[in-house]
Design an enzyme around this catalytic site. Sequence first.
Site, PDB file in Angstrom:
ATOM      1  N   GLY A 106     -20.179 -54.006 -32.760  1.00  0.00           N
ATOM      2  CA  GLY A 106     -20.683 -54.020 -31.392  1.00  0.00           C
ATOM      3  C   GLY A 106     -19.636 -53.486 -30.443  1.00  0.00           C
ATOM      4  N   GLY A 147     -20.092 -53.340 -27.017  1.00  0.00           N
ATOM      5  CA  GLY A 147     -20.351 -53.765 -25.639  1.00  0.00           C
ATOM      6  C   GLY A 147     -19.076 -54.392 -25.083  1.00  0.00           C
ATOM      7  N   GLY A 168     -17.193 -56.845 -27.677  1.00  0.00           N
ATOM      8  CA  GLY A 168     -16.535 -56.180 -28.800  1.00  0.00           C
ATOM      9  C   GLY A 168     -15.335 -55.363 -28.354  1.00  0.00           C
ATOM     10  N   PHE A 224     -24.064 -65.289  -5.580  1.00  0.00           N
ATOM     11  CA  PHE A 224     -25.004 -65.219  -6.696  1.00  0.00           C
ATOM     12  C   PHE A 224     -25.593 -66.610  -6.922  1.00  0.00           C
ATOM     13  CE2 PHE A 224     -26.114 -62.018  -9.873  1.00  0.00           C
ATOM     14  CZ  PHE A 224     -25.654 -60.872  -9.247  1.00  0.00           C
ATOM     15  N   ASP A 226     -29.663 -58.199 -34.034  1.00  0.00           N
ATOM     16  CA  ASP A 226     -29.272 -57.860 -35.410  1.00  0.00           C
ATOM     17  C   ASP A 226     -28.210 -58.812 -35.968  1.00  0.00           C
ATOM     18  OD1 ASP A 226     -30.641 -55.778 -34.241  1.00  0.00           O
ATOM     19  OD2 ASP A 226     -29.421 -54.185 -35.110  1.00  0.00           O
ATOM     20  N   GLN A 243     -33.658 -67.273 -21.167  1.00  0.00           N
ATOM     21  CA  GLN A 243     -33.784 -67.139 -19.712  1.00  0.00           C
ATOM     22  C   GLN A 243     -34.735 -66.030 -19.271  1.00  0.00           C
ATOM     23  OE1 GLN A 243     -30.321 -65.513 -17.167  1.00  0.00           O
ATOM     24  NE2 GLN A 243     -30.558 -67.635 -16.555  1.00  0.00           N
ATOM     25  N   HIS A 285     -35.443 -63.904 -15.960  1.00  0.00           N
ATOM     26  CA  HIS A 285     -34.831 -63.557 -14.669  1.00  0.00           C
ATOM     27  C   HIS A 285     -35.946 -63.422 -13.641  1.00  0.00           C
ATOM     28  CE1 HIS A 285     -32.723 -61.283 -11.611  1.00  0.00           C
ATOM     29  NE2 HIS A 285     -31.596 -61.372 -12.280  1.00  0.00           N
ATOM     30  N   LEU A 293     -34.893 -54.622 -14.450  1.00  0.00           N
ATOM     31  CA  LEU A 293     -34.236 -55.628 -13.626  1.00  0.00           C
ATOM     32  C   LEU A 293     -33.879 -55.120 -12.239  1.00  0.00           C
ATOM     33  CD1 LEU A 293     -33.184 -58.551 -14.184  1.00  0.00           C
ATOM     34  CD2 LEU A 293     -30.928 -57.533 -14.062  1.00  0.00           C
ATOM     35  N   GLU A 303     -29.946 -59.968  -9.185  1.00  0.00           N
ATOM     36  CA  GLU A 303     -29.831 -61.071  -8.232  1.00  0.00           C
ATOM     37  C   GLU A 303     -28.935 -60.677  -7.050  1.00  0.00           C
ATOM     38  OE1 GLU A 303     -29.773 -64.856 -10.430  1.00  0.00           O
ATOM     39  OE2 GLU A 303     -27.998 -65.272  -9.233  1.00  0.00           O
ATOM     40  N   ARG A 316     -31.550 -69.419 -11.836  1.00  0.00           N
ATOM     41  CA  ARG A 316     -32.696 -68.591 -12.239  1.00  0.00           C
ATOM     42  C   ARG A 316     -33.869 -69.375 -12.778  1.00  0.00           C
ATOM     43  NH1 ARG A 316     -29.052 -63.801 -14.915  1.00  0.00           N
ATOM     44  NH2 ARG A 316     -28.442 -62.981 -12.889  1.00  0.00           N
ATOM     45  N   HIS A 348     -34.782 -62.092 -20.182  1.00  0.00           N
ATOM     46  CA  HIS A 348     -33.500 -61.499 -19.801  1.00  0.00           C
ATOM     47  C   HIS A 348     -32.331 -61.844 -20.709  1.00  0.00           C
ATOM     48  CE1 HIS A 348     -30.670 -59.684 -17.084  1.00  0.00           C
ATOM     49  NE2 HIS A 348     -30.043 -60.827 -16.856  1.00  0.00           N
ATOM     50  N   ARG A 368     -28.282 -69.921 -18.027  1.00  0.00           N
ATOM     51  CA  ARG A 368     -27.051 -69.257 -17.591  1.00  0.00           C
ATOM     52  C   ARG A 368     -27.099 -68.928 -16.102  1.00  0.00           C
ATOM     53  NH1 ARG A 368     -25.584 -63.959 -16.679  1.00  0.00           N
ATOM     54  NH2 ARG A 368     -27.313 -62.924 -17.727  1.00  0.00           N
ATOM     55  N   SER A 426     -22.371 -64.066 -17.614  1.00  0.00           N
ATOM     56  CA  SER A 426     -22.333 -63.436 -18.935  1.00  0.00           C
ATOM     57  C   SER A 426     -21.166 -62.457 -19.021  1.00  0.00           C
ATOM     58  CB  SER A 426     -23.632 -62.706 -19.257  1.00  0.00           C
ATOM     59  OG  SER A 426     -23.442 -61.967 -20.444  1.00  0.00           O
TER      60      SER A 426
HETATM   61  C1  LIG Z   1     -30.324 -55.037 -16.937  1.00  0.00           C
HETATM   62  C2  LIG Z   1     -29.300 -56.115 -17.139  1.00  0.00           C
HETATM   63  C3  LIG Z   1     -28.444 -56.470 -16.098  1.00  0.00           C
HETATM   64  C4  LIG Z   1     -27.485 -57.475 -16.279  1.00  0.00           C
HETATM   65  N1  LIG Z   1     -26.653 -57.790 -15.232  1.00  0.00           N
HETATM   66  C5  LIG Z   1     -25.677 -58.725 -15.434  1.00  0.00           C
HETATM   67  C6  LIG Z   1     -24.726 -59.014 -14.408  1.00  0.00           C
HETATM   68  O1  LIG Z   1     -24.719 -58.430 -13.332  1.00  0.00           O
HETATM   69  N2  LIG Z   1     -23.795 -59.963 -14.653  1.00  0.00           N
HETATM   70  C7  LIG Z   1     -23.725 -60.633 -15.839  1.00  0.00           C
HETATM   71  O2  LIG Z   1     -22.843 -61.484 -15.999  1.00  0.00           O
HETATM   72  N3  LIG Z   1     -24.604 -60.347 -16.838  1.00  0.00           N
HETATM   73  C8  LIG Z   1     -25.555 -59.413 -16.661  1.00  0.00           C
HETATM   74  N4  LIG Z   1     -26.431 -59.127 -17.692  1.00  0.00           N
HETATM   75  C9  LIG Z   1     -26.209 -59.729 -19.010  1.00  0.00           C
HETATM   76  C10 LIG Z   1     -25.062 -59.009 -19.716  1.00  0.00           C
HETATM   77  O3  LIG Z   1     -25.035 -57.674 -19.328  1.00  0.00           O
HETATM   78  C11 LIG Z   1     -25.197 -59.067 -21.240  1.00  0.00           C
HETATM   79  O4  LIG Z   1     -25.397 -60.386 -21.646  1.00  0.00           O
HETATM   80  C12 LIG Z   1     -23.921 -58.538 -21.867  1.00  0.00           C
HETATM   81  O5  LIG Z   1     -23.609 -57.254 -21.373  1.00  0.00           O
HETATM   82  C13 LIG Z   1     -23.962 -58.493 -23.387  1.00  0.00           C
HETATM   83  O6  LIG Z   1     -22.765 -57.906 -23.836  1.00  0.00           O
HETATM   84  P1  LIG Z   1     -22.382 -57.868 -25.369  1.00  0.00           P
HETATM   85  O7  LIG Z   1     -21.014 -57.274 -25.457  1.00  0.00           O
HETATM   86  O8  LIG Z   1     -22.592 -59.200 -25.964  1.00  0.00           O
HETATM   87  O9  LIG Z   1     -23.455 -56.904 -26.012  1.00  0.00           O
HETATM   88  P2  LIG Z   1     -24.027 -55.430 -25.589  1.00  0.00           P
HETATM   89  O10 LIG Z   1     -23.348 -54.866 -24.406  1.00  0.00           O
HETATM   90  O11 LIG Z   1     -25.496 -55.563 -25.575  1.00  0.00           O
HETATM   91  O12 LIG Z   1     -23.575 -54.588 -26.823  1.00  0.00           O
HETATM   92  C14 LIG Z   1     -24.077 -54.824 -28.117  1.00  0.00           C
HETATM   93  C15 LIG Z   1     -23.395 -53.869 -29.052  1.00  0.00           C
HETATM   94  O13 LIG Z   1     -23.743 -54.202 -30.386  1.00  0.00           O
HETATM   95  C16 LIG Z   1     -24.074 -53.032 -31.085  1.00  0.00           C
HETATM   96  N5  LIG Z   1     -24.999 -53.411 -32.156  1.00  0.00           N
HETATM   97  C17 LIG Z   1     -26.114 -54.165 -32.069  1.00  0.00           C
HETATM   98  N6  LIG Z   1     -26.684 -54.278 -33.285  1.00  0.00           N
HETATM   99  C18 LIG Z   1     -25.904 -53.590 -34.143  1.00  0.00           C
HETATM  100  C19 LIG Z   1     -25.964 -53.334 -35.534  1.00  0.00           C
HETATM  101  N7  LIG Z   1     -26.956 -53.774 -36.307  1.00  0.00           N
HETATM  102  N8  LIG Z   1     -24.990 -52.577 -36.072  1.00  0.00           N
HETATM  103  C20 LIG Z   1     -23.973 -52.073 -35.328  1.00  0.00           C
HETATM  104  N9  LIG Z   1     -23.885 -52.307 -34.001  1.00  0.00           N
HETATM  105  C21 LIG Z   1     -24.832 -53.054 -33.423  1.00  0.00           C
HETATM  106  C22 LIG Z   1     -24.649 -52.084 -30.067  1.00  0.00           C
HETATM  107  O14 LIG Z   1     -24.495 -50.757 -30.470  1.00  0.00           O
HETATM  108  C23 LIG Z   1     -23.781 -52.416 -28.846  1.00  0.00           C
HETATM  109  O15 LIG Z   1     -22.609 -51.633 -28.886  1.00  0.00           O
HETATM  110  C24 LIG Z   1     -27.388 -58.131 -17.526  1.00  0.00           C
HETATM  111  C25 LIG Z   1     -28.230 -57.773 -18.576  1.00  0.00           C
HETATM  112  C26 LIG Z   1     -29.186 -56.786 -18.374  1.00  0.00           C
HETATM  113  C27 LIG Z   1     -30.104 -56.460 -19.531  1.00  0.00           C
END
Ligand SMILES: Cc1cc2nc3c(=O)[nH]c(=O)nc-3n(C[C@H](O)[C@H](O)[C@H](O)COP(=O)(O)OP(=O)(O)OC[C@H]3O[C@@H](n4cnc5c(N)ncnc54)[C@H](O)[C@@H]3O)c2cc1C
Length: 575
Positions: free
Chosen positions: A11, A13, A16, A115, A217, A236, A238, A248, A251, A282, A348, A390, A395
């Site tokens: 991952g 994101g 990671g 917020f 996954d 949750q 939103h 989205l 907020e 929320r 959300h 949350r 997050s």
């Molecule tokens: C539209 C939107 C707006 C948001 N706004 C906010 C905000 O303002 N403030 C806040 O605190 N939170 C916010 N959130 C929530 C927050 O953004 C997410 O909870 C957070 O970004 C998740 O981050 P992560 O690193 O866990 O995963 P992600 O950023 O979702 O990354 C997941 C990673 O895992 C990888 N992956 C997934 N499955 C596999 C697999 N099988 N094999 C290999 N790689 C895989 C993907 O390629 C990706 O790189 C928002 C969410 C959304 C959807």
Amino acid sequence: MYHRFDAVIVGAGGAGLMAAAQIADNANVAVISKLYPSRSHTGAAQGGIAAALGNQEEDNWVWHMFDTVKGGDYLVDQDAAEVLAREAIDAVYDLEHMGLPFNRTEDGRIDQRRFGGHTRNFGEAAVRRSCYAADRTGHMILQTLYQQGIKHQVSFFNEVMMLDLLLTDDYVCTGVVGMDILTGEIHVFHAKAVLLATGGFGKVFKVTSNALTLTGDGCAIAFRRGLPLEDMECYQFHPTGIYKLGILLSEACRGEGGILRNDLGERFMERYSPTLLDLAPRDIVSRSIYLEIQEGRGIGGKDYIHLDLTHLPPETVETKLPDIADFVRTYMGLDPVKDLIPIQPTAHYGMGGIPTDVEGRVIVDEHKTVLPGLYAAGECACVSVHGANRLGTNSLVDLVVFGRRAGRHMLQFVRENDIQPMPQEPDFRARAEVARFLENDGHENAADIRVELQEAMMSKAGMFRNGDDLMELEGIIEDLRNRFSHVGVRDKGKTFNMDLVETIETGFLLDIAQAIAVSALAREESRGAHVRDDFPERDDVNWLKHTLAYRTSGGLQLRYKPVALGRFEPKERKY
Ligand SMILES: Cc1cc2nc3c(=O)[nH]c(=O)nc-3n(C[C@H](O)[C@H](O)[C@H](O)COP(=O)(O)OP(=O)(O)OC[C@H]3O[C@@H](n4cnc5c(N)ncnc54)[C@H](O)[C@@H]3O)c2cc1C
């Protein structure tokens, strides 16, 4: 193909990449991502990241901790919430030093805005705690952290999809198996430590803010390998998704002064949350919207209400909410400066996930037993700082605080431990799964199953639940699982076979859905985002505990573990 690393992170994101940045200069680390890193969902986060910097008015991390615990309806582990709130401050400065371009106050400090549920002095009034970069905070975090990864020469395996997790018979993690989406080739990653940071699973519901790829996954793979999933019933919604589309509208719209209005033009949150109004947490705002609609005050009697930004100075909308203004113009043909915006709650965020301790180590039972070498962080993990609901902006801070902790602990772990031998034929299961989909005749189609699942989850395990619906849902999921065993893909090719990828993802969604449905049916109370019409009250005597769902050969088994209480006694939530 075989690879060997000290640490493998699945991952790319925020969670990671933050972890990778801790390890990169000191051990060899790979980041595997099914998406190109900068397409991860963190990049879609809009509103901000919480930290009690106190740049606009007095603030204190203890107030942040209190808001987090109360916001989560007391299902929060308070040791973890303390870590979150305390370390948020330093984690945000860490991002700033990496080069993140935050909005600034006039005297050059990081700007902050309001917020939902974030308050001063234990609930007295709203406080400006969310650090932000316009409405592109997540985009900036992701770009900043990806640049760090490049700078520190992390080995990126982009568009490689994890299919399996490698565990020895005595439960030590030794790596992962993935498929290169470009070539269809199977890769085995042998490692001392693995971090799952695969994000959320909003695609289990029909109307959602989540990207197409958020199919749970990492959670599903861990679950299939016998690990528990915690508090999956806490999902949750939103309050402000674009009507019907679910896209989205952060907020931050309300943080900047936006107001929710019903068909009569009333600011109805005055009735439900006299102190925080539109900036209540929320779960409360989403439920209030639904109640307004149920009582006939939806717009034109329909199932939506309005978000009103028309009283804000146009420059606030254009400069502090530019992407949101753009979404409204593009997807609705409306001008947010002049028009009211139709919105409805949208699926959300998953509060639940793979249980971990505050170092990010995966926990396998109610006795805090650690699985050596396996870590989880970000939305796929449940440390539990979000409990049953949350708070907005909590997050992104969870990603950087616990991503950083997990990365640091992994580094220590890989220094102190030797690499363990992998199981025989490590890629056997992954190859068998792919072969099954390619070889089946395919009289069932994964896309149909996915749509039916999303509709059933939305109507029977959405914002309001009851025992009859959930029991029916369990039957529907079982039936869909049976049909899924006959699925085959039509595209038999190796190159960029998205038919295959989406089929595998649908299998993950079925597992996630089952964990949600079974956990939700068992929890006979209403707490945070989990609302049961047939059990409308919170029940601390019987249910102040975390659910652990396990997949067993006969189906699903539920166990429970206590909530880590502490500084703040559970009380009735009023805002
Ligand atoms: C539209 C939107 C707006 C948001 N706004 C906010 C905000 O303002 N403030 C806040 O605190 N939170 C916010 N959130 C929530 C927050 O953004 C997410 O909870 C957070 O970004 C998740 O981050 P992560 O690193 O866990 O995963 P992600 O950023 O979702 O990354 C997941 C990673 O895992 C990888 N992956 C997934 N499955 C596999 C697999 N099988 N094999 C290999 N790689 C895989 C993907 O390629 C990706 O790189 C928002 C969410 C959304 C959807």
